[in-house]
Design a protein around this motif. Structure first.
Motif, PDB file in Angstrom:
ATOM      1  N   GLU A 241     -20.563 -12.639 111.664  1.00 11.52           N
ATOM      2  CA  GLU A 241     -20.545 -13.835 112.513  1.00 11.52           C
ATOM      3  C   GLU A 241     -19.831 -14.983 111.821  1.00 11.52           C
ATOM      4  O   GLU A 241     -19.063 -15.721 112.455  1.00 11.52           O
ATOM      5  N   TYR A 242     -20.083 -15.128 110.534  1.00  5.46           N
ATOM      6  CA  TYR A 242     -19.454 -16.198 109.776  1.00  5.46           C
ATOM      7  C   TYR A 242     -17.927 -16.068 109.839  1.00  5.46           C
ATOM      8  O   TYR A 242     -17.216 -17.030 110.116  1.00  5.46           O
ATOM      9  N   GLU A 243     -17.452 -14.855 109.586  1.00  5.44           N
ATOM     10  CA  GLU A 243     -16.000 -14.647 109.567  1.00  5.44           C
ATOM     11  C   GLU A 243     -15.409 -14.680 110.965  1.00  5.44           C
ATOM     12  O   GLU A 243     -14.306 -15.195 111.168  1.00  5.44           O
ATOM     13  N   THR A 244     -16.141 -14.111 111.941  1.00  2.00           N
ATOM     14  CA  THR A 244     -15.620 -14.106 113.306  1.00  2.00           C
ATOM     15  C   THR A 244     -15.524 -15.515 113.860  1.00  2.00           C
ATOM     16  O   THR A 244     -14.553 -15.868 114.534  1.00  2.00           O
ATOM     17  N   GLU A 270      -9.197  -4.751 113.327  1.00  2.00           N
ATOM     18  CA  GLU A 270      -9.969  -3.514 113.383  1.00  2.00           C
ATOM     19  C   GLU A 270     -11.028  -3.599 114.470  1.00  2.00           C
ATOM     20  O   GLU A 270     -11.255  -2.645 115.216  1.00  2.00           O
ATOM     21  N   ALA A 271     -11.683  -4.752 114.574  1.00  2.00           N
ATOM     22  CA  ALA A 271     -12.699  -4.922 115.596  1.00  2.00           C
ATOM     23  C   ALA A 271     -12.093  -4.872 116.990  1.00  2.00           C
ATOM     24  O   ALA A 271     -12.652  -4.269 117.908  1.00  2.00           O
ATOM     25  N   HIS A 272     -10.922  -5.488 117.173  1.00  2.28           N
ATOM     26  CA  HIS A 272     -10.240  -5.428 118.462  1.00  2.28           C
ATOM     27  C   HIS A 272      -9.889  -3.997 118.814  1.00  2.28           C
ATOM     28  O   HIS A 272      -9.919  -3.602 119.978  1.00  2.28           O
ATOM     29  N   ALA A 273      -9.547  -3.193 117.821  1.00  5.69           N
ATOM     30  CA  ALA A 273      -9.217  -1.798 118.077  1.00  5.69           C
ATOM     31  C   ALA A 273     -10.420  -1.071 118.654  1.00  5.69           C
ATOM     32  O   ALA A 273     -10.295  -0.256 119.570  1.00  5.69           O
ATOM     33  N   GLU A 292     -15.481 -17.360 123.696  1.00 12.26           N
ATOM     34  CA  GLU A 292     -16.815 -16.894 123.325  1.00 12.26           C
ATOM     35  C   GLU A 292     -16.975 -15.407 123.612  1.00 12.26           C
ATOM     36  O   GLU A 292     -17.580 -14.668 122.833  1.00 12.26           O
ATOM     37  N   GLU A 293     -16.426 -14.930 124.745  1.00 16.99           N
ATOM     38  CA  GLU A 293     -16.509 -13.502 125.072  1.00 16.99           C
ATOM     39  C   GLU A 293     -15.712 -12.669 124.083  1.00 16.99           C
ATOM     40  O   GLU A 293     -16.138 -11.593 123.681  1.00 16.99           O
ATOM     41  N   ARG A 294     -14.542 -13.163 123.697  1.00  9.14           N
ATOM     42  CA  ARG A 294     -13.734 -12.439 122.703  1.00  9.14           C
ATOM     43  C   ARG A 294     -14.479 -12.374 121.376  1.00  9.14           C
ATOM     44  O   ARG A 294     -14.500 -11.340 120.708  1.00  9.14           O
ATOM     45  N   ARG A 295     -15.096 -13.493 120.998  1.00  8.15           N
ATOM     46  CA  ARG A 295     -15.848 -13.526 119.746  1.00  8.15           C
ATOM     47  C   ARG A 295     -17.001 -12.531 119.788  1.00  8.15           C
ATOM     48  O   ARG A 295     -17.261 -11.813 118.820  1.00  8.15           O
ATOM     49  N   ARG A 296     -17.710 -12.471 120.940  1.00  4.84           N
ATOM     50  CA  ARG A 296     -18.833 -11.545 121.066  1.00  4.84           C
ATOM     51  C   ARG A 296     -18.368 -10.099 120.981  1.00  4.84           C
ATOM     52  O   ARG A 296     -19.001  -9.264 120.323  1.00  4.84           O
ATOM     53  N   ARG A 297     -17.256  -9.773 121.612  1.00  3.91           N
ATOM     54  CA  ARG A 297     -16.758  -8.395 121.578  1.00  3.91           C
ATOM     55  C   ARG A 297     -16.328  -7.984 120.173  1.00  3.91           C
ATOM     56  O   ARG A 297     -16.598  -6.869 119.731  1.00  3.91           O
ATOM     57  N   VAL A 298     -15.661  -8.892 119.498  1.00  7.35           N
ATOM     58  CA  VAL A 298     -15.250  -8.589 118.123  1.00  7.35           C
ATOM     59  C   VAL A 298     -16.471  -8.350 117.243  1.00  7.35           C
ATOM     60  O   VAL A 298     -16.517  -7.406 116.448  1.00  7.35           O
ATOM     61  N   LEU A 299     -17.489  -9.196 117.399  1.00  7.29           N
ATOM     62  CA  LEU A 299     -18.691  -9.069 116.582  1.00  7.29           C
ATOM     63  C   LEU A 299     -19.428  -7.771 116.884  1.00  7.29           C
ATOM     64  O   LEU A 299     -19.872  -7.069 115.974  1.00  7.29           O
ATOM     65  N   GLU A 300     -19.567  -7.414 118.167  1.00  2.00           N
ATOM     66  CA  GLU A 300     -20.266  -6.179 118.524  1.00  2.00           C
ATOM     67  C   GLU A 300     -19.551  -4.952 117.968  1.00  2.00           C
ATOM     68  O   GLU A 300     -20.195  -4.025 117.461  1.00  2.00           O
TER      69      GLU A 300
END
Length: 326
Positions: A241-244, A270-273, A292-300
């Motif tokens: 979360e910190y980095e995202t 890598e997360a986007h992949a 915010e949605e992009r951030r959530r998807r990357v984090l998940e």
């Protein structure tokens, strides 16, 4: 007593030592000879023969299964290294005693000019780094340990959870080939595998940092039980979360220590992949997504990958036992 000697080859930290013993001599005699050669005290020696430990010191060389021409691996710290850890432990006990004495006495109130964040940054951190001087390129190892100790995401979770580490050092691949990390006495020392097995380079930084998060969790929980997994997952999530949050923002963040944090784009890509099902050729996320949605998807996506890697890491962690804190 038989007079026909048995010749053995002892390997310790990449160095071989030829030894000759009589079949009726004991394993304890072998350990005494090895102490003279390597400075590893018998009480800390671990002798491996074909992957199995020679445990009975009173057994004779013959009864222990040692035969002419066999190779035995020796593991264990030297007396000097043990002294260093003992010194760190004694200093920790001294600090604990002083804190207990202060807590038992009424204290006059003194106005402090230091902010709470400044006090936390000086307490909850990695206090010392120590590369192993007998391994190649100790300065490169020191630089990697320093980078880990000063990593903004690591310092963030250490202060948030009030973690302190006395010494951050490294594990030699030939001494502990099965381990990637080890936590000694709930944070007195954390040891990480920094190097490749062949000593021809260093392991990926993010992999080593992930092991560090795992070992920091052992500051609280000894066994890999559900409590451990819950806290470890929380630490990994907070680092991600910190980095995202930084990568989805300005890509530059001034931290509490006055430095500028610029995250690598590798984790984000890598997360986007993972989000897009294995491809980032377009270089874009789904149109219409809010930041915010992009951030959530990357984090998940990142957390799914970290959870899978953590399951594999548990097999390479040398820390186990009852809860580290009571």
């Amino acid at each position: 007593m038989s007079t026909e000697s048995i010749s053995l080859t002892i390997t310790y930290r990449g160095v071989t030592h030829p030894l000759s013993l009589l079949p009726d001599e004991t394993v304890a005699m072998l350990q005494a000879r090895l102490e003279e050669l390597t400075s590893v005290p018998p009480s800390h020696q671990k002798l491996l023969l074909k992957g199995k430990k020679l445990a009975d010191e009173k057994a004779t060389v013959r009864d222990a299964g040692l035969k002419d021409g066999m190779k035995v691996q020796l593991l264990g710290p030297t007396a000097e290294e043990i002294g260093g850890l003992k010194k760190t432990e004694d200093e920790q006990h001294r600090r604990d005693r002083i804190l207990r004495e202060r807590a038992s006495k009424p204290q006059a109130k003194v106005r402090s000019t230091a902010s709470p964040s400044s006090a936390a940054s000086s307490t909850y951190k990695i206090h010392k780094i120590e590369p192993l001087p007998h391994l190649p390129n100790p300065e490169s190892a020191r630089a990697l340990l320093q980078r880990l100790a000063e990593d903004p995401a690591i310092r963030h979770v250490m202060q948030k959870h009030q973690f302190a580490v006395g010494v951050l050092t490294e594990l030699a691949p030939h001494e502990h080939p099965e381990l990637l990390g080890l936590n000694v006495n709930a944070g007195q020392a954390i040891k990480l595998r920094l190097r490749t097995d062949r000593y021809d380079g260093f392991r990926n930084y993010r992999e080593v940092r992930r092991v560090l998060c795992h070992e920091l969790t052992h500051n609280v929980h000894g066994d890999h039980d559900n409590n451990f997994k819950e806290l470890n997952s929380k630490l990994n999530k907070e680092v991600a979360e910190y980095e995202t949050s930084v990568s989805q923002g300005t890509h530059r963040l001034a931290d509490a220590w006055g430095g500028i944090y610029e995250p690598s784009t590798g984790l984000e890509a890598e997360a986007h992949a993972h989000v897009l099902g294995g491809g980032v050729a377009s270089g874009r996320v789904a149109s219409g997504d809010t930041p915010e949605e992009r951030r959530r998807r990357v984090l998940e996506a990142t957390m799914r990958r970290l959870q899978k890697e953590e399951e594999e890491l548990e097999q390479s962690c040398g820390t186990a036992g009852p809860s580290a804190m009571t």
